[in-house]
Design a protein around this motif. Structure first.
Motif, PDB file in Angstrom:
ATOM      1  N   GLN A 276       0.831  -1.198   0.000  1.00  8.90           N
ATOM      2  CA  GLN A 276       0.000   0.000   0.000  1.00  8.90           C
ATOM      3  C   GLN A 276       0.868   1.251   0.000  1.00  8.90           C
ATOM      4  O   GLN A 276       0.569   2.228  -0.674  1.00  8.90           O
ATOM      5  N   ALA A 280       1.151   3.818  -3.265  1.00  8.70           N
ATOM      6  CA  ALA A 280       0.945   5.259  -3.102  1.00  8.70           C
ATOM      7  C   ALA A 280       2.181   6.031  -3.565  1.00  8.70           C
ATOM      8  O   ALA A 280       2.072   7.023  -4.281  1.00  8.70           O
ATOM      9  N   GLN A 289       0.080  13.076   1.835  1.00  6.26           N
ATOM     10  CA  GLN A 289      -1.036  12.544   1.042  1.00  6.26           C
ATOM     11  C   GLN A 289      -1.144  11.031   1.220  1.00  6.26           C
ATOM     12  O   GLN A 289      -2.244  10.494   1.381  1.00  6.26           O
ATOM     13  N   LEU A 293      -4.568   9.847   2.834  1.00  5.39           N
ATOM     14  CA  LEU A 293      -5.507   9.309   1.856  1.00  5.39           C
ATOM     15  C   LEU A 293      -5.508   7.786   1.798  1.00  5.39           C
ATOM     16  O   LEU A 293      -6.539   7.170   1.511  1.00  5.39           O
ATOM     17  N   ILE A 294      -4.359   7.185   2.039  1.00  3.80           N
ATOM     18  CA  ILE A 294      -4.255   5.742   1.812  1.00  3.80           C
ATOM     19  C   ILE A 294      -4.065   4.973   3.115  1.00  3.80           C
ATOM     20  O   ILE A 294      -4.828   4.060   3.432  1.00  3.80           O
ATOM     21  N   PRO A 297      -6.700   5.943   6.611  1.00  3.47           N
ATOM     22  CA  PRO A 297      -8.096   5.478   6.526  1.00  3.47           C
ATOM     23  C   PRO A 297      -8.215   3.967   6.727  1.00  3.47           C
ATOM     24  O   PRO A 297      -9.155   3.482   7.352  1.00  3.47           O
ATOM     25  N   GLN A 298      -7.228   3.227   6.187  1.00  2.00           N
ATOM     26  CA  GLN A 298      -7.293   1.776   6.343  1.00  2.00           C
ATOM     27  C   GLN A 298      -6.825   1.334   7.720  1.00  2.00           C
ATOM     28  O   GLN A 298      -7.415   0.452   8.345  1.00  2.00           O
ATOM     29  N   GLY A 380     -18.479  -2.505   1.711  1.00  2.00           N
ATOM     30  CA  GLY A 380     -18.140  -2.352   0.304  1.00  2.00           C
ATOM     31  C   GLY A 380     -16.893  -3.106  -0.104  1.00  2.00           C
ATOM     32  O   GLY A 380     -16.784  -3.585  -1.218  1.00  2.00           O
ATOM     33  N   GLN A 381     -15.938  -3.198   0.796  1.00  2.00           N
ATOM     34  CA  GLN A 381     -14.587  -3.555   0.364  1.00  2.00           C
ATOM     35  C   GLN A 381     -14.099  -4.890   0.905  1.00  2.00           C
ATOM     36  O   GLN A 381     -12.925  -5.039   1.174  1.00  2.00           O
ATOM     37  N   ARG A 382     -15.007  -5.801   1.098  1.00  2.00           N
ATOM     38  CA  ARG A 382     -14.573  -7.104   1.592  1.00  2.00           C
ATOM     39  C   ARG A 382     -13.633  -7.747   0.586  1.00  2.00           C
ATOM     40  O   ARG A 382     -13.894  -7.771  -0.596  1.00  2.00           O
TER      41      ARG A 382
ATOM     42  N   ASN B 112      -1.453  -3.944  -5.596  1.00  4.06           N
ATOM     43  CA  ASN B 112      -1.365  -2.802  -4.675  1.00  4.06           C
ATOM     44  C   ASN B 112      -2.416  -1.739  -4.960  1.00  4.06           C
ATOM     45  O   ASN B 112      -2.162  -0.542  -4.870  1.00  4.06           O
ATOM     46  N   PHE B 114      -5.840   0.279  -3.876  1.00 10.21           N
ATOM     47  CA  PHE B 114      -6.267   0.728  -2.557  1.00 10.21           C
ATOM     48  C   PHE B 114      -7.648   0.154  -2.267  1.00 10.21           C
ATOM     49  O   PHE B 114      -8.630   0.564  -2.882  1.00 10.21           O
ATOM     50  N   PRO B 115      -7.744  -0.800  -1.350  1.00 11.37           N
ATOM     51  CA  PRO B 115      -8.996  -1.543  -1.189  1.00 11.37           C
ATOM     52  C   PRO B 115     -10.139  -0.712  -0.621  1.00 11.37           C
ATOM     53  O   PRO B 115     -11.291  -1.096  -0.754  1.00 11.37           O
ATOM     54  N   HIS B 116      -9.822   0.438  -0.001  1.00  6.68           N
ATOM     55  CA  HIS B 116     -10.903   1.230   0.592  1.00  6.68           C
ATOM     56  C   HIS B 116     -11.473   2.240  -0.392  1.00  6.68           C
ATOM     57  O   HIS B 116     -12.369   2.995  -0.034  1.00  6.68           O
ATOM     58  N   LEU B 125      -7.366   9.341  -7.888  1.00  6.02           N
ATOM     59  CA  LEU B 125      -6.686   9.856  -6.702  1.00  6.02           C
ATOM     60  C   LEU B 125      -5.418  10.647  -7.024  1.00  6.02           C
ATOM     61  O   LEU B 125      -5.280  11.814  -6.647  1.00  6.02           O
ATOM     62  N   TYR B 158     -15.498  -2.000  -5.738  1.00  3.99           N
ATOM     63  CA  TYR B 158     -14.250  -1.973  -4.983  1.00  3.99           C
ATOM     64  C   TYR B 158     -13.314  -3.044  -5.530  1.00  3.99           C
ATOM     65  O   TYR B 158     -13.783  -4.069  -6.037  1.00  3.99           O
TER      66      TYR B 158
END
Lengths: 383, 266
Positions: A276, A280, A289, A293-294, A297-298, A380-382, B112, B114-116, B125, B158
């Motif tokens: 991740q 980014a 950022q 942003l990445i 939140p997670q 939403g993101q399962r 990679n 972004f899962p959210h 983005l 998603y």
């Protein structure tokens, strides 16, 4: 029907249409048999459980509701000799002193100001917690900028508005409990996030500072922090500077909680896969950022249970400010229950039962809300 | 498919002439070394990639091929030598690193994404935040590239709801949204189910035909044959052999290359 089993060659010619799953409707009796009576041990445990309920529940209901006194002006209503019947919980006491529990010693004529603040807070909190609310950006501006200023002006007074000054020594009850909890939560979370990022920073000074800060606040008991803030801080400061006596423990609690939150958030940051960060970075996002942003939140979503755990703990720890002479909700109950006007055998229990109910409602509310948020964010993101 | 008319000046060995910085190169690596602690991962890497050139890098695992391309956009830091990307030299200057990352897109083995964020948000983005593009325009660009990788209908899902192949195509679209001049692919098909490899490779072939400069770490030799201008074989952190795909597969020079090819081509 022909199957693949037992034959060497097999080719399926038609596709099997999808069918609904078998129905698994079972009655309550089957459920009880399966869950409560599925073996000698479970039968024994079920029986013990039932016996405990039988022993505990009826007297509790009898005390809290059946024998309870609901109205009355003073101790006479809650004493067996004068009431002429067995007396359980003395709710009349709570009703009589409720405004004291809510406002403390805040002047009666000015209590409308507290009510206005409560309404403002309710609007702000509702706006922030309702995830689909309209204009949430405006809501954040209101909740984090306008609201604190308005609340402070209203509560402590302003001559230019014709509001008389009410020193914080008169504030008390639920008002103080809410102020300490809300200010603690709102200040501790951002600070905790910064500390968590600091502790993982590549810059040695930032990292060292974060580690020292976190370990210091985690290493001392909250009571010590409060007493130090109250009695020792004035010794270090010059004579002409005084910090408000409510402000001191407020800062202490916020810093104390931020250290715990920092470690919770760090756990979330460590759970983030390296990919991740790389994803980014490869897109050219800079550190801020990438984090806002990445990563955060997670990471924060992962640690919602831990964060809410800290919030609940903080909410209950606010009662410790009583140690330094601040009349929070618990302290008002303490003061009221020894008041001779209400000297009756069950007043103590009633006061504490009311306190327990108060704390439970808010802590349980936080817990349920966080579960709702978790479920919603996960929907939403399962993966 | 694509004929391998080599536009680049392929130089198999590190000659003195190669050590000069050349303006028309997309990527230049000059005497690059890197260590992980005591372990010498990259040893004297010299590589000159011309604009529009497609390079396939293969080699056994641990040979440093991923590390090499990750040095190009500073996901890994090199400790010796020079790397010049699109005439910008990679130094510790953060501004330059950001500049280079804007020019260089990267596609990873494990996507990679972004899962959210939704597929569309994944794509918009970086244009919105890095290029400060207005949201509506960024979405238009994103939809253009999602159409190009043939999944515009998934825009509001998603990543977790997509198949591996679809996710990798989203990752390619996400990189393209920044309109990079160079694309790096780090084993883009290695984590995919066999049935999904083709859809990703097809996308990459299209990209190659449009003239994108590409550095691809892969073991898809079919892709190398049809698309690459040059194939590089790496082992022990060194470039062992470099040649046009025709020559590379028909007539490998180095013993290690022959052994490797005999292992993977059955």
């Amino acid at each position: 029907m022909d199957t693949a089993a037992g034959t060497l060659r097999y080719v399926r010619n038609e596709q099997i249409a999808s069918q609904p799953p078998p129905l698994l409707v079972r009655g309550p009796i089957a459920w009880i048999r399966e869950h409560l009576l599925s073996g000698p041990l479970n039968i024994a445990l079920t029986l013990i459980g039932l016996y405990l309920l039988y022993v505990l529940l009826p007297p509790l209901v009898k005390f809290l509701f059946i024998d309870a006194v609901w109205s009355g002006a003073d101790r006479a209503a809650c004493r067996e000799e004068t009431a002429g019947r067995p007396v359980g919980a003395c709710w009349a006491f709570v009703r009589d002193r409720l405004s004291y529990f809510i406002y403390g010693s805040y002047p009666v004529a000015e209590r409308w100001r507290v009510d206005v603040v409560f309404v403002l807070f309710a609007v702000g909190i509702g706006w922030m917690l309702w995830l689909d609310a309209p204009r949430r950006g405006l809501g954040a501006l209101y909740a984090f900028i306008i609201l604190p200023i308005a609340a402070f002006v209203l509560l402590s007074g302003a001559f230019w508005l014709g509001l008389s000054n009410v020193p914080s020594s008169l504030w008390g009850g639920m008002l103080v409990t809410f102020i300490v909890a809300i200010v603690g939560i709102v200040c501790a979370l951002p600070l905790g996030i910064l500390l968590a990022l600091g502790r993982r920073s590549k810059l040695p000074i930032v990292r060292l500072f974060s580690i020292i800060f976190i370990e210091f606040w985690r290493g001392v008991p909250l009571i010590t922090v409060l007493i130090m803030a109250n009695t020792m801080l004035p010794l270090f400061l010059p004579d002409n500077i005084t910090i408000d006596r409510l402000m001191r423990p407020l800062v202490g609690i916020a810093l104390f909680t931020s250290a715990y939150l920092a470690e919770v958030v760090r756990g979330g940051l460590q759970a983030m896969p390296k990919g991740q960060y790389e994803g980014a970075m490869s897109l050219g996002l800079n550190y801020r950022q990438m984090m806002t942003l990445i990563i955060l939140p997670q990471a924060l979503r992962i640690v919602i249970p831990g964060i809410v755990n800290s919030f609940i703990s903080l909410f209950k720890d606010t009662s410790l400010v009583a140690i330094v002479g601040i009349f929070d909700f618990i302290r008002t109950i303490e003061a009221a229950r020894i008041d001779p006007v209400w000297a009756a055998p069950t007043v103590n229990f009633t006061g504490y039962a009311f306190a327990a109910l108060f704390y439970f409602i808010f802590c349980f509310g936080m817990s349920r809300y966080s579960l709702m948020v978790e479920r919603r964010l996960a929907a939403g993101q399962r993966r | 498919m694509a004929t391998t008319t080599t536009t680049a000046t392929a130089q198999p060995s590190a000659s003195a002439a190669q050590r000069n910085v050349r303006a028309q190169s997309a990527v230049q690596m000059i005497g690059v070394h890197k260590w992980y602690g005591e372990f010498h991962v990259l040893r004297d890497i010299n590589l000159d990639v011309a604009r529009g050139e497609r390079i396939v890098i293969c080699g056994p695992s641990g040979s440093g091929k991923s590390t090499m391309i990750r040095c190009i956009n500073r996901l890994e830091e090199h400790q010796q030598g020079r790397i010049i990307v699109d005439e910008i030299e990679l130094t510790n200057n953060l501004k330059r690193i950001d500049e280079i990352r804007r020019e260089v897109g990267m596609v990873f083995q494990h996507f990679n994404l972004f899962p959210h964020l939704t597929v569309l948000e994944n794509c918009t983005l970086a244009p919105i935040w890095v290029k400060k593009m207005p949201k509506a325009e960024a979405e238009e660009v994103a939809m253009k590239y999602l159409r190009r990788v043939k999944i515009p209908e998934q825009a509001n899902k998603y990543p977790g709801q997509l198949s591996g192949g679809q996710q990798q195509r989203v990752a390619i679209a996400r990189s393209l949204c920044m309109s990079p001049k160079i694309m790096l692919f780090d084993e883009p098909t290695s984590a995919l189910d066999p049935e999904m490899v083709k859809e990703v490779l097809d996308t990459m072939v299209t990209l190659a035909q449009e003239g994108m400069t590409m550095l691809v770490v892969t073991h898809e030799m079919g892709f190398a044959r049809s698309v690459a201008n040059r194939v590089i074989f790496m082992d022990y952190g060194q470039i062992v052999e470099m040649n046009t795909p025709d020559e590379f597969f028909r007539n490998p020079q180095h013993e290690r290359t022959r052994l490797f090819l005999s292992q993977i081509l059955h």
